[in-house]
Design a protein around this motif. Structure first.
Motif, PDB file in Angstrom:
ATOM      1  N   ILE A 358       0.832  -1.212   0.000  1.00  0.00           N
ATOM      2  CA  ILE A 358       0.000   0.000   0.000  1.00  0.00           C
ATOM      3  C   ILE A 358       0.863   1.257   0.000  1.00  0.00           C
ATOM      4  O   ILE A 358       0.583   2.218  -0.718  1.00  0.00           O
ATOM      5  CB  ILE A 358      -0.987  -0.036   1.195  1.00  0.00           C
ATOM      6  N   GLN A 359       1.961   1.233   0.768  1.00  0.00           N
ATOM      7  CA  GLN A 359       2.868   2.389   0.765  1.00  0.00           C
ATOM      8  C   GLN A 359       3.518   2.587  -0.605  1.00  0.00           C
ATOM      9  O   GLN A 359       3.668   3.726  -1.069  1.00  0.00           O
ATOM     10  CB  GLN A 359       3.944   2.206   1.846  1.00  0.00           C
ATOM     11  N   ALA A 360       3.877   1.487  -1.245  1.00  0.00           N
ATOM     12  CA  ALA A 360       4.488   1.586  -2.582  1.00  0.00           C
ATOM     13  C   ALA A 360       3.527   2.216  -3.588  1.00  0.00           C
ATOM     14  O   ALA A 360       3.929   3.050  -4.419  1.00  0.00           O
ATOM     15  CB  ALA A 360       4.910   0.199  -3.060  1.00  0.00           C
ATOM     16  N   ILE A 361       2.242   1.852  -3.506  1.00  0.00           N
ATOM     17  CA  ILE A 361       1.240   2.444  -4.402  1.00  0.00           C
ATOM     18  C   ILE A 361       1.111   3.939  -4.124  1.00  0.00           C
ATOM     19  O   ILE A 361       1.065   4.757  -5.052  1.00  0.00           O
ATOM     20  CB  ILE A 361      -0.123   1.720  -4.248  1.00  0.00           C
ATOM     21  N   LEU A 393      -6.690   2.210   5.442  1.00  0.00           N
ATOM     22  CA  LEU A 393      -5.224   2.306   5.417  1.00  0.00           C
ATOM     23  C   LEU A 393      -4.742   2.875   4.084  1.00  0.00           C
ATOM     24  O   LEU A 393      -3.871   3.745   4.038  1.00  0.00           O
ATOM     25  CB  LEU A 393      -4.603   0.923   5.668  1.00  0.00           C
ATOM     26  N   PHE A 394      -5.319   2.387   2.990  1.00  0.00           N
ATOM     27  CA  PHE A 394      -4.971   2.865   1.649  1.00  0.00           C
ATOM     28  C   PHE A 394      -5.191   4.380   1.556  1.00  0.00           C
ATOM     29  O   PHE A 394      -4.340   5.121   1.052  1.00  0.00           O
ATOM     30  CB  PHE A 394      -5.837   2.133   0.613  1.00  0.00           C
ATOM     31  N   VAL A 395      -6.320   4.838   2.079  1.00  0.00           N
ATOM     32  CA  VAL A 395      -6.675   6.264   2.016  1.00  0.00           C
ATOM     33  C   VAL A 395      -5.715   7.093   2.885  1.00  0.00           C
ATOM     34  O   VAL A 395      -5.181   8.115   2.434  1.00  0.00           O
ATOM     35  CB  VAL A 395      -8.140   6.476   2.460  1.00  0.00           C
ATOM     36  N   GLN A 396      -5.498   6.658   4.140  1.00  0.00           N
ATOM     37  CA  GLN A 396      -4.616   7.409   5.049  1.00  0.00           C
ATOM     38  C   GLN A 396      -3.191   7.475   4.518  1.00  0.00           C
ATOM     39  O   GLN A 396      -2.529   8.517   4.602  1.00  0.00           O
ATOM     40  CB  GLN A 396      -4.624   6.774   6.444  1.00  0.00           C
ATOM     41  N   MET A 397      -2.678   6.371   3.951  1.00  0.00           N
ATOM     42  CA  MET A 397      -1.324   6.363   3.385  1.00  0.00           C
ATOM     43  C   MET A 397      -1.206   7.360   2.232  1.00  0.00           C
ATOM     44  O   MET A 397      -0.170   8.008   2.078  1.00  0.00           O
ATOM     45  CB  MET A 397      -0.950   4.956   2.902  1.00  0.00           C
ATOM     46  N   HIS A 398      -2.258   7.478   1.431  1.00  0.00           N
ATOM     47  CA  HIS A 398      -2.219   8.452   0.327  1.00  0.00           C
ATOM     48  C   HIS A 398      -2.185   9.886   0.848  1.00  0.00           C
ATOM     49  O   HIS A 398      -1.485  10.735   0.293  1.00  0.00           O
ATOM     50  CB  HIS A 398      -3.388   8.223  -0.641  1.00  0.00           C
ATOM     51  N   ALA A 399      -2.924  10.146   1.922  1.00  0.00           N
ATOM     52  CA  ALA A 399      -2.887  11.484   2.526  1.00  0.00           C
ATOM     53  C   ALA A 399      -1.509  11.753   3.130  1.00  0.00           C
ATOM     54  O   ALA A 399      -0.891  12.808   2.873  1.00  0.00           O
ATOM     55  CB  ALA A 399      -3.976  11.603   3.584  1.00  0.00           C
ATOM     56  N   ILE A 401       1.506  10.257   2.636  1.00  0.00           N
ATOM     57  CA  ILE A 401       2.679  10.203   1.742  1.00  0.00           C
ATOM     58  C   ILE A 401       2.682  11.346   0.729  1.00  0.00           C
ATOM     59  O   ILE A 401       3.731  11.869   0.378  1.00  0.00           O
ATOM     60  CB  ILE A 401       2.768   8.808   1.086  1.00  0.00           C
ATOM     61  N   THR A 402       1.491  11.776   0.266  1.00  0.00           N
ATOM     62  CA  THR A 402       1.437  12.910  -0.679  1.00  0.00           C
ATOM     63  C   THR A 402       1.409  14.244   0.060  1.00  0.00           C
ATOM     64  O   THR A 402       1.706  15.287  -0.526  1.00  0.00           O
ATOM     65  CB  THR A 402       0.192  12.836  -1.591  1.00  0.00           C
ATOM     66  N   GLY A 403       1.018  14.207   1.362  1.00  0.00           N
ATOM     67  CA  GLY A 403       0.907  15.453   2.133  1.00  0.00           C
ATOM     68  C   GLY A 403      -0.310  16.277   1.768  1.00  0.00           C
ATOM     69  O   GLY A 403      -0.400  17.461   2.099  1.00  0.00           O
ATOM     70  N   LYS A 404      -1.271  15.651   1.075  1.00  0.00           N
ATOM     71  CA  LYS A 404      -2.470  16.371   0.628  1.00  0.00           C
ATOM     72  C   LYS A 404      -3.726  15.746   1.242  1.00  0.00           C
ATOM     73  O   LYS A 404      -3.784  14.535   1.437  1.00  0.00           O
ATOM     74  CB  LYS A 404      -2.584  16.337  -0.898  1.00  0.00           C
ATOM     75  N   PRO A 405      -4.753  16.581   1.532  1.00  0.00           N
ATOM     76  CA  PRO A 405      -6.003  16.003   2.028  1.00  0.00           C
ATOM     77  C   PRO A 405      -6.654  15.118   0.967  1.00  0.00           C
ATOM     78  O   PRO A 405      -6.539  15.394  -0.232  1.00  0.00           O
ATOM     79  CB  PRO A 405      -6.878  17.218   2.348  1.00  0.00           C
ATOM     80  N   VAL A 406      -7.306  14.060   1.432  1.00  0.00           N
ATOM     81  CA  VAL A 406      -8.007  13.142   0.534  1.00  0.00           C
ATOM     82  C   VAL A 406      -9.507  13.268   0.775  1.00  0.00           C
ATOM     83  O   VAL A 406      -9.970  13.150   1.911  1.00  0.00           O
ATOM     84  CB  VAL A 406      -7.551  11.685   0.763  1.00  0.00           C
ATOM     85  N   VAL A 407     -10.246  13.513  -0.296  1.00  0.00           N
ATOM     86  CA  VAL A 407     -11.705  13.644  -0.222  1.00  0.00           C
ATOM     87  C   VAL A 407     -12.334  12.373  -0.785  1.00  0.00           C
ATOM     88  O   VAL A 407     -12.008  11.960  -1.905  1.00  0.00           O
ATOM     89  CB  VAL A 407     -12.191  14.879  -1.032  1.00  0.00           C
ATOM     90  N   LEU A 408     -13.196  11.752  -0.003  1.00  0.00           N
ATOM     91  CA  LEU A 408     -13.921  10.565  -0.469  1.00  0.00           C
ATOM     92  C   LEU A 408     -15.322  10.972  -0.881  1.00  0.00           C
ATOM     93  O   LEU A 408     -15.942  11.833  -0.253  1.00  0.00           O
ATOM     94  CB  LEU A 408     -13.989   9.511   0.644  1.00  0.00           C
TER      95      LEU A 408
END
Length: 481
Positions: A358-361, A393-399, A401-408
């Motif tokens: 998941i971190q690699a993605i 976990l997938f969603v939190q890792m994207h937030a 690692i990118t440093g950006k908020p994620v909107v679902l």
């Protein structure tokens, strides 16, 4: 005082053809999925890297799921239909009958799937031309696009398929033809997968250079010479035959279609974010990226002027949001990668491999975003939809690692909402796709990045970039073998 009588709610049908199933949803004018149904479709793999489907099987599944979702609903309230589908290649003869895309001559297997890689030598030949149209696909055409598949058919099935073919459709366009009897193509499909240019049309020299000059001779009748923007009404709406098949009223609006990932982007990227304290509030839609996390992950960013990003598809004009240029990054098989992990060496090791995957993605997503930003995009918020967006976990890792908020999105089935938005636009109940996106695309949870681990992920990203660099070096060594 008499209370004002409320107008009856209007509905739209969104139909999504994925790799392994067809889904339909009845969506109201506020973007709520009222009913949902799905039906598996068949995939044939006659030999390695060959994946085929049947357009008859796909259409039958479309009819089945649509009848289910509209059952018991007042038909007069259903105002429009929108289709999206994988970018698979459908072949029919001059009478629109299925034509075999295989050596066995099985005509019902007339679809070369998007993930079919039979045309590797053909795409190498196309890329070796370094033709100018390749600058719109990141400099290198993918084997999953349509020109190499057409060339494979001509070279391998010349008499049985190529010479008998009347029409080659992208699957989304086949569906709008089946519904309306009109062979118009969507700007989304022909621009993204066929090298069409929104301002210049087809480039004769490209088709002649790669050996498909036959398509030029008949003024592109076989691959499309009437092109519509996504969401534009096609013909006079549903034909009597299609209306009966789908269980819908004759003549209701049918929209020019979208590729499935683009429909997902449409379903989330334009949502109203007021009151959520997001950096994209009061900013243009160009500050957002839609990430559609299905079998593969697609990263959709739009811009007001064309931006050429190395290794990223596009820029494609009006391919998703009318009037804006689209860039499309991607990661293949991410969904399969996460789902396919197996318990081989104990639970603890599986947990570590799962986290690392998941971190690699997410690190790959950061790489795509930074490449887009270096080329001229200004992105501050990620909008996620699709199966993996249900994974916390997938969603939190994207937030993180990118440093950006994620909107679902509020509706997990954003792809179906996107298809319904097309139908809403074709019905002319909304003035534009942008208006329909703002009113029907609803946001749910917002996940903020946890900055506590920023230094750790920045270091991991440095390692990731080194690994990417080394992989290129190793590939270069082996390619010279």
């Amino acid at each position: 005082m008499h209370s004002k009588k409320q107008a009856p709610v209007r509905y739209y049908v969104g139909i999504d053809v994925g790799s392994a199933s067809v889904r339909a949803a009845l969506v109201d004018e506020f973007g709520t999925v009222v009913a949902h149904a799905d039906q598996p479709i068949q995939i044939w793999e006659p030999e390695p890297d060959h994946y085929e489907q049947s357009s008859s099987d796909i259409w039958a599944a479309c009819c089945l799921v649509t009848k289910k979702v509209v059952c018991g609903v007042d038909a007069s309230r259903i105002r429009g239909v929108g289709f999206d589908a994988t970018c698979s290649l459908v072949v029919v003869d001059k009478q629109f009958q299925p034509l075999a895309v295989n050596c066995e001559g099985q005509n019902y297997r007339n679809v070369i799937m998007w993930m079919d890689h039979r045309a590797v030598s053909q795409v190498e030949h196309i890329n070796a031309t370094q033709h100018r149209v390749l600058s719109y696909v990141g400099g290198v055409m993918s084997v999953e696009m349509q020109p190499p598949k057409l060339l494979w058919i001509k070279e391998n099935l010349k008499e049985s398929c190529w010479e008998k073919a009347g029409y080659f459709f992208d699957l989304p366009d086949f569906l709008s033809w089946k519904a309306t009897g009109v062979t118009a193509r969507s700007l989304c499909t022909v621009v993204c997968k066929w090298t069409y240019s929104s301002d210049g049309g087809w480039d004769d020299s490209f088709w002649k250079t790669i050996g498909l000059e036959d398509l030029v001779k008949d003024k592109y009748e076989k691959i499309g010479n009437h092109v519509l923007s996504p969401g534009e009404p096609v013909g006079k709406g549903l034909t009597p035959e299609a209306a009966k098949d789908l269980g819908l009223p004759e003549g209701i609006a049918v929209a020019a279609s979208l590729i499935d990932a683009h429909a997902g982007g449409l379903g989330v990227i334009g949502a109203d974010v007021k009151g959520h304290n997001l950096p994209c509030e009061n900013q243009p839609i160009t500050s957002r990226v839609a990430m559609i996390c299905g079998t593969s992950s697609c990263h959709m960013g739009v811009s007001e002027t064309p931006i050429f990003v190395p290794g990223v598809w596009g820029p494609y004009f009006s391919a998703m949001v009318p009037g804006l240029w689209l860039n499309e990054g991607g990661q293949s098989a991410t969904g399969k990668l996460v789902v396919g992990l197996t318990l081989s060496r104990g639970l603890d090791e599986l947990a570590l491999i799962y986290l690392a995957t998941i971190q690699a993605i997410a690190l790959g997503t950061r790489h795509i975003l930074e490449t887009m930003q270096a080329a001229g995009h200004h992105i501050n918020t990620l909008f996620l939809c699709g199966g993996l967006s249900k994974n916390p976990l997938f969603v939190q890792m994207h937030a993180d690692i990118t440093g950006k908020p994620v909107v679902l999105s509020k509706e997990v089935e954003s792809v179906l909402v996107g298809a319904a938005i097309l139908g809403a636009c074709a019905s002319e109940d909304f003035a534009s796709i942008k208006e329909a996106m703002a009113k029907m695309g609803k946001i749910g949870r917002v996940v903020q990045p946890n900055h506590e681990h920023k230094r750790f992920y920045d270091k991991k990203y440095e390692v990731f970039l080194k690994l990417v660099e080394h992989q290129r070096e190793y590939r270069s060594i082996m390619n010279s073998f």
